[in-house]
Design an enzyme around this catalytic site. Structure first.
Site, PDB file in Angstrom:
ATOM      1  N   HIS A 268     -10.857  32.446 -63.956  1.00 12.03           N
ATOM      2  CA  HIS A 268     -11.633  32.633 -65.183  1.00 12.03           C
ATOM      3  C   HIS A 268     -12.716  33.696 -65.075  1.00 12.03           C
ATOM      4  CE1 HIS A 268     -10.072  29.272 -67.614  1.00 12.03           C
ATOM      5  NE2 HIS A 268      -9.974  28.598 -66.484  1.00 12.03           N
ATOM      6  N   LYS A 459     -23.639  32.460 -77.055  1.00  8.85           N
ATOM      7  CA  LYS A 459     -22.926  32.298 -75.787  1.00  8.85           C
ATOM      8  C   LYS A 459     -23.981  32.172 -74.700  1.00  8.85           C
ATOM      9  CE  LYS A 459     -20.928  36.201 -76.814  1.00  8.85           C
ATOM     10  NZ  LYS A 459     -19.518  35.906 -76.681  1.00  8.85           N
ATOM     11  N   ARG A 460     -23.586  31.872 -73.469  1.00  9.01           N
ATOM     12  CA  ARG A 460     -24.555  31.838 -72.385  1.00  9.01           C
ATOM     13  C   ARG A 460     -25.280  33.174 -72.288  1.00  9.01           C
ATOM     14  NH1 ARG A 460     -24.380  27.533 -68.683  1.00  9.01           N
ATOM     15  NH2 ARG A 460     -26.256  28.496 -67.862  1.00  9.01           N
ATOM     16  N   LYS A 465     -23.040  39.913 -70.729  1.00  7.29           N
ATOM     17  CA  LYS A 465     -22.743  39.670 -72.145  1.00  7.29           C
ATOM     18  C   LYS A 465     -23.603  40.535 -73.055  1.00  7.29           C
ATOM     19  CE  LYS A 465     -21.244  34.900 -71.223  1.00  7.29           C
ATOM     20  NZ  LYS A 465     -19.843  34.945 -71.631  1.00  7.29           N
ATOM     21  N   THR A 567     -13.742  32.718 -75.948  1.00 11.99           N
ATOM     22  CA  THR A 567     -13.103  31.910 -76.985  1.00 11.99           C
ATOM     23  C   THR A 567     -13.972  31.852 -78.242  1.00 11.99           C
ATOM     24  OG1 THR A 567     -14.004  29.904 -75.941  1.00 11.99           O
ATOM     25  CG2 THR A 567     -11.710  30.474 -75.453  1.00 11.99           C
ATOM     26  N   LYS A 571     -13.028  31.782 -82.424  1.00  8.51           N
ATOM     27  CA  LYS A 571     -13.561  30.829 -83.404  1.00  8.51           C
ATOM     28  C   LYS A 571     -14.154  31.561 -84.600  1.00  8.51           C
ATOM     29  CE  LYS A 571     -14.464  27.765 -79.547  1.00  8.51           C
ATOM     30  NZ  LYS A 571     -15.442  27.371 -78.518  1.00  8.51           N
TER      31      LYS A 571
END
Length: 741
Positions: A268, A459-460, A465, A567, A571
């Site tokens: 992952h 998100k985290r 990111k 993911t 969504k």
């Protein structure tokens, strides 16, 4: 309930989110469990029943503060404790070897912990199938030492109990970051040992009367069970299954054959800091029997590598499970690959990267072992449940077959130029935005413009990111408004939500920066409702169910080659938000499905990232030739957004100027220009609505049902029980609530 004055919605709001995972990996597992039940696959999800989940996030004076998340404080009415299936897990001790046998080794003088199972049902969608999540809670075999108590040592009297139960006390809150702590190793082994013992127990009980000659009795084991290792955290399952099978009387060769045919490994992450490497010294102390098995696995494996690739000691060093560094370590990813019959990434670009870079040596040795399984989400949770008005509209147009067969959404394309259908979609979006605006006003005291672009990044919090790039865009927008406050601007509400690991100081500083930007911008009269910033405190699934249906724009802006899949991007897409993103992770396949013209793509591609780094990346080059970037960084450096502590954000600016590993400055101008295209598209309501519809219509590939079907076919060798699933409805459903037709 109404007669008692109770409101079901209010009761649902009172229920705590289950404290079982800390990032996308746990939410992915939940989607997979829903899909496996809906597809009729006989599947167990195994995990740890943590007393405390990931921390509850509070924002005080702009800083993240962590509070305990005691999600079980009022009990869990959905779970059933199954004491009769309690397992014993061993730690410590020493080995007694029978001559030089690898099979006949006794692990003695261990400290044992009991694993007590708690079962939570996972129902399939309208198919009379209920699977189980089995969570293990750690208990001491002897809860109280009367000897110590009688001697007056009250602390020692409960020491064993506390030491054992600490295993399931608290979830480690770091994701995408490996932390080599003894408690973490104990947790990982506790999970795999209890789960494998339970699986073997069920296998043996399913074949009554067969277990007379044990060696032959396990021949069918790989045909009856499959273990999917969800990242390297359960990779100890490989040596543990070897141990359990040899304890049943099987030879090394028989045990290894069964283990490899039964286990498969999903990777992952490609981030080096997230790949687990356990110190040999620690493993020798806690798990001497497993270390002994790992050494022999590595010996046999390296013998084969030398046979296949003679005189290549560099390859031997890279592929060895035991890393011969000054402090010897066990490379868990290498162990997982060697002991599995299948290895997969979770998006096409990620799986290609595993083969070409991260695990290149292993791919050259085992090319048939590597696969791709692009992630997916469950449409039951992430559309039917969380966005009922949109779900009802789709069912009115197409029938309800999409709930189990998400690829039926492609038939929505026939409405791409239907003004009535587009109006319906935007009316639903508007109602969802109004509900979120009311939540924001009630919980944060911020009044936001419902006609603004709801620009969301949840998100985290992590440097890769690139929430910081989002912050730089907010600064640029603010500066533009201040320089020309009378100009027309497309209004925008920027929302960021997510938790930073408690020890991840850079991530926590980014949260503080965003909240300081919000304090400055939200209270500036020149800005008004043209721009608002909202930090969504304590982001979690129940909050996501409010935020995602209301979003207009989904921020998926990681540096190309760093996000395995994502993911959240799926969504948002399914709920009619448009994506601004790099060609990273599943964004690549989303663009293929809907066409890049229906997304907002920016930034360096993977090969361009690699080329830029190889020739030498100098962030100062971008700083010196971009006035807006330079102004934003100088404001950070000079304390413009934190006058009470002018140096607070200087380190952020300096790091971007001199390091910038994730290439924010290189992608800055492309991102700003792409955001301008977003504003232009939003100014054309028909164009925006059409893009929203085409996003929804293209989301079919990203169902977790499709992902699980591929795992079942290509890795587990099982067939979903379609015969128990009712045929999808062919007739459109009449709407009942909330949809203006």
């Amino acid at each position: 309930m109404s007669s008692l004055g109770l409101c079901l919605n209010q009761l649902e709001e009172m229920e705590e989110d289950a404290g079982l995972g800390n990032g996308g990996l746990g939410r992915l597992a939940a989607c997979f469990l829903d899909s496996m039940a809906t597809l009729g696959l006989a599947a167990y999800g195994y995990g740890i029943r943590y007393d405390y989940g990931i921390f509850a996030q509070k924002i005080r004076e702009g800083y993240q503060q962590e509070e305990p998340d005691l999600w079980l404080k009022n009990g869990n009415p959905w779970e059933i404790v199954r004491h009769e299936y309690t397992q014993k897990v061993k730690f410590g001790g020493r080995l007694i070897r029978h001559r030089d046998s690898k099979e006949q080794v006794k692990w003695v003088d261990t400290t044992d912990v009991l694993a007590v199972p708690y079962d939570t049902p996972v129902p399939g969608y309208k198919n009379n199938v209920v699977n189980v999540v089995r969570l293990w809670s750690a208990k001491a075999p002897n809860c109280f030492s009367l000897e110590f108590f009688n001697d007056g040592d009250y602390l020692k009297a409960v020491f064993d109990r506390n030491s054992a139960e600490n295993i399931s006390r608290v979830l480690y809150p770091k994701d995408n970051m490996f932390e080599g702590k003894a408690l973490r190793l104990r947790q990982e082994y506790f999970l795999v040992s209890a789960s494998l013992q339970d699986a073997i127990r069920r296998y043996k009980s399913s074949q009554p009367g067969v277990f007379v000659c044990k060696r032959e009795s396990f021949d069918e084991f790989p045909n009856k069970l499959a273990f999917q290792l969800n990242d390297t955290h359960p990779a100890l399952a490989i040596p543990e299954l070897m141990r359990l099978l040899m304890d049943e009387g099987l030879t090394w060769e028989q045990s290894w054959n069964i283990t490899c045919r039964t286990c498969a490994y999903t990777n992952h992450t490609v981030l080096p800091e997230a790949l687990e490497r356990w110190p040999v010294e620690l493993m020798e102390h806690l798990l001497p029997r497993l270390l002994d098995i790992i050494y022999y696995i590595n010996h046999l494996f390296l013998t084969e590598v030398r046979r296949r690739f003679p005189n290549d000691e560099g390859r031997i060093k890279r592929m060895s499970i035991v890393e011969e560094s000054p402090n010897k370590q066990i490379n868990m990813a290498n162990l997982a690959i060697v002991g599995s019959h299948a290895v997969n990434g979770v998006s096409k670009i990620h799986s290609d990267l595993l083969k070409s870079s991260v695990f290149k040596d292993f791919y050259e040795m085992y090319p048939g072992r590597f696969q791709n399984k692009t992630n997916g989400i469950t449409p039951r949770r992430w559309l039917l449940l969380c966005n009922p008005d949109l779900a009802e509209l789709i069912s009115y147009k197409l029938g309800d077959g999409w709930i189990r067969h998400l690829n039926q959404l492609k038939h929505l394309t026939q409405y791409a130029d239907d003004q009535c259908a587009l109006d319906n979609i935007m009316q639903i979006k508007s109602r969802n935005k109004q509900r979120l605006a009311e939540f924001v006003c009630k919980n944060y005291g911020i009044i936001i413009n419902c006609n603004s672009i709801f620009d969301v990044q949840v998100k985290r919090i992590h440097e890769y990111k690139r929430q910081l790039l989002n912050c730089l865009h907010a600064i640029v927008m603010y500066n533009r408004i201040k320089q020309n406050p009378n100009k027309h601007y497309v209004p925008r509400t920027i929302m960021i939500g997510g938790k930073a690991a408690p020890g991840y100081h850079v991530a926590k500083k980014i949260i503080k920066l965003f909240n300081n930007l919000a304090r400055k911008i939200n209270n500036d009269v020149d800005v008004g409702d043209k721009l608002k910033l909202v930090f969504l405190e304590n982001y979690r699934v129940t909050l996501a169910e409010k935020v995602i249906p209301a979003a207009d724009l989904s921020e998926q802006i990681s540096t190309a080659g760093t996000e395995a899949s994502g993911t959240g991007n799926m969504k948002f897409m399914l709920n009619g938000a448009l994506t601004i993103g790099t060609l990273d992770g599943a964004n690549v396949e989303m663009a293929e499905e809907m066409g890049e013209e229906n997304m907002f793509i920016f930034g360096l591609k993977l090969h361009e990232v690699e080329e830029l780094r190889s020739r030498g990346y100098n962030p100062a080059d971008y700083y010196s030739c971009n006035d807006e970037l330079r102004e934003a960084l100088e404001q950070l450096r000079d304390g413009f957004f934190c006058p009470e502590c002018p140096n607070l954000f200087t380190d952020i600016a300096d790091n971007l100027m001199h390091h910038d590993y994730y290439l924010l400055l290189a992608d800055f101008q492309s991102y700003i220009e792409c955001q301008e295209r977003v504003s232009a598209a939003y100014s054309d309501p028909y164009k925006w609505a059409r893009m929203c519809l085409l996003n929804i219509a293209s989301a079919g590939k990203f169902s977790a049902d499709r992902t699980i079907e591929e795992y079942a076919r290509d890795i587990w060798n099982v067939t979903p029980s379609y015969d128990i699933i009712p045929a999808p409805s062919e007739q459109p459903l009449a709407p009942s609530i909330g949809v203006d037709m």
